[in-house]
Design a protein around this motif. Sequence first.
Motif, PDB file in Angstrom:
ATOM      1  N   UNK A 254       0.853  -1.182   0.000  1.00 26.02           N
ATOM      2  CA  UNK A 254       0.000   0.000   0.000  1.00 26.02           C
ATOM      3  C   UNK A 254       0.893   1.237   0.000  1.00 26.02           C
ATOM      4  N   UNK A 255       0.587   2.169  -0.883  1.00 21.05           N
ATOM      5  CA  UNK A 255       1.430   3.356  -1.036  1.00 21.05           C
ATOM      6  C   UNK A 255       1.100   4.365   0.056  1.00 21.05           C
ATOM      7  N   UNK A 256       2.138   4.823   0.736  1.00 20.70           N
ATOM      8  CA  UNK A 256       1.976   5.817   1.791  1.00 20.70           C
ATOM      9  C   UNK A 256       2.809   7.050   1.445  1.00 20.70           C
ATOM     10  N   UNK A 257       2.116   8.148   1.162  1.00 17.58           N
ATOM     11  CA  UNK A 257       2.803   9.414   0.933  1.00 17.58           C
ATOM     12  C   UNK A 257       2.905  10.144   2.273  1.00 17.58           C
ATOM     13  N   UNK A 258       4.054   9.989   2.920  1.00 19.35           N
ATOM     14  CA  UNK A 258       4.298  10.667   4.195  1.00 19.35           C
ATOM     15  C   UNK A 258       4.610  12.132   3.897  1.00 19.35           C
ATOM     16  N   UNK A 259       3.849  13.065   4.451  1.00 18.29           N
ATOM     17  CA  UNK A 259       4.047  14.471   4.093  1.00 18.29           C
ATOM     18  C   UNK A 259       5.481  14.974   4.274  1.00 18.29           C
ATOM     19  N   UNK A 260       6.161  14.491   5.289  1.00 18.84           N
ATOM     20  CA  UNK A 260       7.524  14.956   5.548  1.00 18.84           C
ATOM     21  C   UNK A 260       8.586  14.026   4.975  1.00 18.84           C
ATOM     22  N   UNK A 261       8.148  12.958   4.273  1.00 18.51           N
ATOM     23  CA  UNK A 261       9.096  11.977   3.759  1.00 18.51           C
ATOM     24  C   UNK A 261       9.060  11.855   2.244  1.00 18.51           C
ATOM     25  N   UNK A 262       9.519  10.703   1.743  1.00 15.23           N
ATOM     26  CA  UNK A 262       9.550  10.446   0.307  1.00 15.23           C
ATOM     27  C   UNK A 262       9.070   9.023   0.043  1.00 15.23           C
ATOM     28  N   UNK A 263       8.467   8.847  -1.141  1.00 11.98           N
ATOM     29  CA  UNK A 263       8.078   7.507  -1.575  1.00 11.98           C
ATOM     30  C   UNK A 263       8.948   7.129  -2.766  1.00 11.98           C
ATOM     31  N   UNK A 264       9.654   5.999  -2.658  1.00 14.06           N
ATOM     32  CA  UNK A 264      10.588   5.585  -3.698  1.00 14.06           C
ATOM     33  C   UNK A 264       9.922   4.643  -4.700  1.00 14.06           C
ATOM     34  N   UNK A 265       9.888   5.072  -5.963  1.00 13.95           N
ATOM     35  CA  UNK A 265       9.434   4.225  -7.059  1.00 13.95           C
ATOM     36  C   UNK A 265      10.657   3.540  -7.655  1.00 13.95           C
ATOM     37  N   UNK A 266      10.566   2.228  -7.882  1.00 14.95           N
ATOM     38  CA  UNK A 266      11.726   1.470  -8.351  1.00 14.95           C
ATOM     39  C   UNK A 266      11.332   0.568  -9.512  1.00 14.95           C
ATOM     40  N   UNK A 267      12.200   0.510 -10.529  1.00 19.31           N
ATOM     41  CA  UNK A 267      11.947  -0.377 -11.664  1.00 19.31           C
ATOM     42  C   UNK A 267      13.262  -0.743 -12.338  1.00 19.31           C
ATOM     43  N   UNK A 268      13.252  -1.886 -13.033  1.00 16.19           N
ATOM     44  CA  UNK A 268      14.390  -2.305 -13.846  1.00 16.19           C
ATOM     45  C   UNK A 268      14.241  -1.724 -15.249  1.00 16.19           C
TER      46      UNK A 268
END
Length: 342
Positions: free
Chosen positions: A165-179
């Motif tokens: 489940x994607x969590x956008x933390x207001x003070x943080x970052x969400x890392x998207x990763x792909x090959x």
Amino acid sequence: MKNLLLAFLVVMTAFVSSCTTDFDLTSDWKDVTIVVGLLDASDTAQYIKINKAFLDQTTSALEIAQISDSLFYKSLTVSLDHLDPAGNVVASYPLTKVDGNLEGLTKDTGVFANTPNYLYKTNQPISSGIYRINVVKTDDGKTVTATTDVIGDFTVTRPNLGIEKVNFIPSGKYNVQWYTPQYSKIFDLTIRFHYEERDINTNAVLRDTFFDWNVFNTLVQSDGQNNFNYAIPGKSFYQIVKAKLAINTDVKRIPLSLDFKFSVGGEELYKYYLVNNAQTGITSGQIQPDYTNVTNGLGIFSSRYHKNLIGVMIDPRTQDSLACNPLTHDLNFIKTNGNFCQ
């Protein structure tokens, strides 16, 4: 890269409008073949746009542009070759002339005539590898060709569809990763945010709707880089929600899901982007020649690939943040417990 027709028109217009710098204005009349195509192994059909451009010293270019017969060849033989690494033909597929307006690829109105909108099409499935377009003008036998490496499927490791489940933390970052897939060079990412609106008094569903958030465009892959890790600032999510939605005190809103929509472009698209970027801005020192990879003509022949992760789950903490974050508090998102944030 997002819109097939838009890509065709923008590139075609750029090359047609540049022809006065490519040919001697005092020379005899001649036509120039324009080929524009983006092969897409993730699609069920491939379309190639082939036009002619020319100079006529007795007729205005704007007048010629409105005459459809001046833009299209009456007779062409068009085929698509699948090549092995040595350049030998593995298979060859004929392309059929169709009217894009009847294929759902409507050409916008503007300087150029928009009907008919002839394209060359094949429904032949394609895969990662080397492909060549062959255009033969039946009146004089002239052959126009272009070759590209076709991008194939690739793996996205984050978000992990169905698990994370994607969590956008207001003070943080969400890392998207792909090959990164073979032959890829540039990337786009659009996130589609689905949400529901209900009547604030009756709780009746008024509509399921969404908006698109363009996270990045033309993100460039470094040579030899096998995977990407792109950090999305969590605050950006709440900023885009605030920008896209209007305050409506008659509704309450419930976040539903996210779609992650990746678009990948090939080497030729990257080179075209570099050349045209170099010519923008008042600090440009000189006019550079438009990029083309078409032999005996002008245009661009490249590839792209679309990969969509549909229905990515939203973390309950993000739902609560939408309800309580100062940026989105007034938009009437409800918390996971069904209440508004006080």
